[in-house]
Write a protein that holds these residues in place. Structure first.
Motif, PDB file in Angstrom:
ATOM      1  N   PRO A  37      15.008  65.464  30.775  1.00 13.85           N
ATOM      2  CA  PRO A  37      14.502  66.061  29.540  1.00 13.85           C
ATOM      3  C   PRO A  37      12.983  66.127  29.489  1.00 13.85           C
ATOM      4  O   PRO A  37      12.289  65.182  29.849  1.00 13.85           O
ATOM      5  N   ASP A  38      12.496  67.276  29.059  1.00 18.02           N
ATOM      6  CA  ASP A  38      11.066  67.495  28.859  1.00 18.02           C
ATOM      7  C   ASP A  38      10.718  66.999  27.458  1.00 18.02           C
ATOM      8  O   ASP A  38      11.260  67.495  26.466  1.00 18.02           O
ATOM      9  N   PRO A  39       9.832  66.005  27.338  1.00 17.47           N
ATOM     10  CA  PRO A  39       9.497  65.462  26.011  1.00 17.47           C
ATOM     11  C   PRO A  39       9.004  66.519  25.021  1.00 17.47           C
ATOM     12  O   PRO A  39       9.149  66.352  23.816  1.00 17.47           O
ATOM     13  N   ALA A  40       8.460  67.615  25.526  1.00 17.57           N
ATOM     14  CA  ALA A  40       7.963  68.662  24.636  1.00 17.57           C
ATOM     15  C   ALA A  40       9.069  69.608  24.176  1.00 17.57           C
ATOM     16  O   ALA A  40       8.828  70.469  23.334  1.00 17.57           O
ATOM     17  N   ASP A  41      10.269  69.467  24.738  1.00 13.52           N
ATOM     18  CA  ASP A  41      11.348  70.400  24.422  1.00 13.52           C
ATOM     19  C   ASP A  41      12.657  69.662  24.174  1.00 13.52           C
ATOM     20  O   ASP A  41      13.659  69.889  24.840  1.00 13.52           O
ATOM     21  N   LEU A  42      12.630  68.748  23.218  1.00 13.19           N
ATOM     22  CA  LEU A  42      13.818  67.964  22.889  1.00 13.19           C
ATOM     23  C   LEU A  42      14.265  68.258  21.464  1.00 13.19           C
ATOM     24  O   LEU A  42      13.442  68.553  20.599  1.00 13.19           O
ATOM     25  N   PRO A  43      15.577  68.162  21.196  1.00 16.98           N
ATOM     26  CA  PRO A  43      16.019  68.333  19.813  1.00 16.98           C
ATOM     27  C   PRO A  43      15.495  67.187  18.944  1.00 16.98           C
ATOM     28  O   PRO A  43      15.215  66.094  19.440  1.00 16.98           O
ATOM     29  N   THR A  44      15.387  67.429  17.655  1.00 20.21           N
ATOM     30  CA  THR A  44      14.843  66.404  16.753  1.00 20.21           C
ATOM     31  C   THR A  44      15.757  65.188  16.646  1.00 20.21           C
ATOM     32  O   THR A  44      15.317  64.129  16.231  1.00 20.21           O
ATOM     33  N   THR A  45      17.011  65.333  17.050  1.00 20.48           N
ATOM     34  CA  THR A  45      17.937  64.201  17.007  1.00 20.48           C
ATOM     35  C   THR A  45      17.781  63.291  18.220  1.00 20.48           C
ATOM     36  O   THR A  45      18.313  62.175  18.222  1.00 20.48           O
ATOM     37  N   TYR A  46      17.058  63.735  19.239  1.00 27.31           N
ATOM     38  CA  TYR A  46      16.976  62.983  20.489  1.00 27.31           C
ATOM     39  C   TYR A  46      16.461  61.547  20.313  1.00 27.31           C
ATOM     40  O   TYR A  46      17.092  60.615  20.824  1.00 27.31           O
TER      41      TYR A  46
END
Length: 179
Positions: free
Chosen positions: A155-164
């Motif tokens: 996972p790219d930290p800049a492109d994660l869902p807000t639930t991550y």
């Protein structure tokens, strides 16, 4: 005065469903058969008080806090989007000391709106984090015949869902119980 307006609202009408949280675990089907595994899925409804709305990401963090609390203490129920019975069941099952039981993933399913489409479109989402940190996102609108599925192994930290972040905290809490 109309009778419906004079009647006090029931306790249930104060609550609004946020979605569903799920804990996925696997277990050995029997002694001496470690390669034969079964699957358990615990699903519980997430609710919020309409007077004090708690967004889904904050709800997931609050549930992770419940798992992190020492067994002798109890978090404030007002801060958690689970009823006390569901909270106790989730805590017991997530932190179960059975050596053959492994947490596989935490997921949340909820309804959302696509704001980048015209007109606004309802979408059903499932977002999950597994024990190895992979991120899963599934979404489906009424017009789609099949859900859109994304799996991100790195996972790219800049492109994660807000639930991550909340799901990742749940996965970490269940993998390393404090009790």
């Amino acid at each position: 005065m109309h009778l419906d307006k004079a009647r006090p609202r029931s306790a249930a009408s104060r609550w609004r469903e946020l979605g569903t949280i799920a804990l996925v675990q696997d277990f050995a089907l029997g002694p001496g058969t470690p390669d034969l595994r079964g699957l358990r899925v615990l699903q519980l409804p997430l609710v919020t008080d309409h007077r004090r709305h708690q967004p889904l990401p904050a709800t997931l963090h609050a549930i992770a806090d419940v798992l992190a609390v020492d067994a002798g203490h109890s978090p404030q129920q007002g801060d958690v989007a689970l009823n006390p019975f569901d909270q106790a069941v989730l805590r017991r099952e997530a932190l179960r000391p059975d050596p053959g039981l492994r947490p596989l993933a935490w997921a949340v399913c909820y309804g959302d709106l696509l704001t980048d489409s015209d007109p606004l479109t309802r979408v059903r989402r499932v977002e999950a984090v597994d024990a190895d940190g992979r991120v899963y996102q599934l979404s489906r609108t009424a017009r789609e015949t099949h859900p859109v599925v994304l799996v991100d192994e790195h996972p790219d930290p800049a492109d994660l869902p807000t639930t991550y972040p909340g799901l990742a905290r749940l996965a970490a809490a269940a993998a390393h119980p404090t009790t």
